[in-house]
Enzyme design. Structure first.
Site, PDB file in Angstrom:
ATOM      1  N   GLY A  69     108.608   5.332  26.670  1.00 36.74           N
ATOM      2  CA  GLY A  69     108.465   5.440  28.110  1.00 36.74           C
ATOM      3  C   GLY A  69     108.881   6.824  28.573  1.00 36.74           C
ATOM      4  O   GLY A  69     109.668   7.495  27.900  1.00 36.74           O
TER       5      GLY A  69
ATOM      6  N   GLN B  82     111.955  13.089  34.452  1.00 43.31           N
ATOM      7  CA  GLN B  82     112.367  13.565  33.127  1.00 43.31           C
ATOM      8  C   GLN B  82     111.640  14.846  32.730  1.00 43.31           C
ATOM      9  O   GLN B  82     112.080  15.561  31.838  1.00 43.31           O
ATOM     10  CB  GLN B  82     112.105  12.500  32.056  1.00 43.31           C
ATOM     11  CG  GLN B  82     112.955  11.251  32.215  1.00 43.31           C
ATOM     12  CD  GLN B  82     112.703  10.281  31.077  1.00 43.31           C
ATOM     13  OE1 GLN B  82     111.802   9.476  31.131  1.00 43.31           O
ATOM     14  NE2 GLN B  82     113.508  10.355  30.026  1.00 43.31           N
TER      15      GLN B  82
ATOM     16  N   CYS C 277     117.304   7.117  25.406  1.00 42.93           N
ATOM     17  CA  CYS C 277     116.567   7.823  26.459  1.00 42.93           C
ATOM     18  C   CYS C 277     116.291   9.238  25.971  1.00 42.93           C
ATOM     19  O   CYS C 277     117.162   9.855  25.358  1.00 42.93           O
ATOM     20  CB  CYS C 277     117.412   7.852  27.736  1.00 42.93           C
ATOM     21  SG  CYS C 277     116.591   8.687  29.095  1.00 42.93           S
ATOM     22  N   LEU C 278     115.100   9.731  26.252  1.00 47.62           N
ATOM     23  CA  LEU C 278     114.736  11.077  25.794  1.00 47.62           C
ATOM     24  C   LEU C 278     115.606  12.155  26.441  1.00 47.62           C
ATOM     25  O   LEU C 278     115.695  13.260  25.933  1.00 47.62           O
ATOM     26  CB  LEU C 278     113.259  11.355  26.085  1.00 47.62           C
ATOM     27  CG  LEU C 278     112.247  10.498  25.303  1.00 47.62           C
ATOM     28  CD1 LEU C 278     110.831  10.797  25.762  1.00 47.62           C
ATOM     29  CD2 LEU C 278     112.378  10.725  23.800  1.00 47.62           C
TER      30      LEU C 278
ATOM     31  N   HIS D  80     113.994   0.360  32.794  1.00 47.03           N
ATOM     32  CA  HIS D  80     114.565   1.660  32.422  1.00 47.03           C
ATOM     33  C   HIS D  80     113.841   2.799  33.157  1.00 47.03           C
ATOM     34  O   HIS D  80     114.477   3.684  33.735  1.00 47.03           O
ATOM     35  CB  HIS D  80     114.446   1.818  30.891  1.00 47.03           C
ATOM     36  CG  HIS D  80     114.936   3.119  30.341  1.00 47.03           C
ATOM     37  ND1 HIS D  80     115.947   3.204  29.413  1.00 47.03           N
ATOM     38  CD2 HIS D  80     114.547   4.397  30.574  1.00 47.03           C
ATOM     39  CE1 HIS D  80     116.154   4.480  29.119  1.00 47.03           C
ATOM     40  NE2 HIS D  80     115.318   5.222  29.806  1.00 47.03           N
ATOM     41  N   GLU D  81     112.506   2.748  33.154  1.00 50.35           N
ATOM     42  CA  GLU D  81     111.732   3.828  33.787  1.00 50.35           C
ATOM     43  C   GLU D  81     111.860   3.803  35.314  1.00 50.35           C
ATOM     44  O   GLU D  81     111.903   4.845  35.955  1.00 50.35           O
ATOM     45  CB  GLU D  81     110.259   3.768  33.361  1.00 50.35           C
ATOM     46  CG  GLU D  81     109.999   3.888  31.870  1.00 50.35           C
ATOM     47  CD  GLU D  81     110.777   5.002  31.178  1.00 50.35           C
ATOM     48  OE1 GLU D  81     111.007   6.061  31.793  1.00 50.35           O
ATOM     49  OE2 GLU D  81     111.169   4.805  30.010  1.00 50.35           O
TER      50      GLU D  81
ATOM     51  N   HIS E  43     114.915   5.580  36.369  1.00 45.28           N
ATOM     52  CA  HIS E  43     114.759   7.042  36.405  1.00 45.28           C
ATOM     53  C   HIS E  43     114.258   7.524  37.765  1.00 45.28           C
ATOM     54  O   HIS E  43     114.671   8.562  38.263  1.00 45.28           O
ATOM     55  CB  HIS E  43     113.756   7.498  35.340  1.00 45.28           C
ATOM     56  CG  HIS E  43     114.360   7.723  33.976  1.00 45.28           C
ATOM     57  ND1 HIS E  43     115.379   8.621  33.748  1.00 45.28           N
ATOM     58  CD2 HIS E  43     114.085   7.177  32.776  1.00 45.28           C
ATOM     59  CE1 HIS E  43     115.700   8.607  32.454  1.00 45.28           C
ATOM     60  NE2 HIS E  43     114.928   7.737  31.841  1.00 45.28           N
TER      61      HIS E  43
END
Ligand code: NI
Length: 167
Positions: free
Chosen positions: A46, A51, A88-89, A130-131, A134
């Protein structure tokens, strides 16, 4: 298409709230495509627009070989509380156990401006939550207790420092 740079914690942009997309024009479509390409290149499941430094309500997910892009998502959650490890990235090499509700329902628009409704549990249900976090400036560490969060952040900063020295 082009790859985008994924911002790393504690970049301030990751803490901002995203604005709604007013018109899905060519620029937005390109952002969505580039975000998908970036997500795959980074081996993520994702990726949300902040991000990659874009403060718009857009995310892409792919947990099971199906790309889903959502613009202006509205989420509601239900079900029982489930704990699962998440990464998470923006926080490479960090994995934390987070409690979330098991099901998510997301309403939004696809890349063509068509209304979509996604109902999911398991990994996709979690990725949707999660997204969406963000887009509200929230990261996985915010779900932890203060003590645990401080510990994880300290460890992460050390890792980043070490990596910078090696470069
Ligand atoms: Ni993330």
């Amino acid at each position: 298409m082009a790859l985008m740079e994924v911002l790393k914690f504690p970049h301030p942009i990751l803490r901002k709230k995203c604005g709604k997309v007013e018109t899905i024009d060519e620029e937005i479509k390109k952002i969505v495509r580039d975000m998908a390409e970036t997500m795959y290149a980074e081996n993520g499941i994702g990726l949300a627009a902040p991000q990659v430094g874009i403060l718009k309500q857009i995310f892409v997910v792919d947990v099971d070989k199906e790309l889903i892009a959502v613009i202006n998502p509205e989420i509601s959650v239900s079900g029982e509380k489930v704990k699962m490890e998440e990464g998470c990235l923006c926080l490479p090499k960090v994995s934390v156990e987070i409690e979330r509700l098991s099901k998510a329902q997301v309403k939004g628009l696809d890349i063509n401006g068509k209304e979509i409704l996604i109902e999911a549990g398991d990994l996709l249900g979690r990725a949707l939550q999660h997204e969406t976090d963000h887009l509200n400036g929230m990261l996985i560490i915010d779900h932890l207790s203060k003590v645990k969060r401080d510990m994880v952040v300290k460890k992460f900063r050390k890792l980043r420092l070490k990596k910078k020295k090696e470069e």
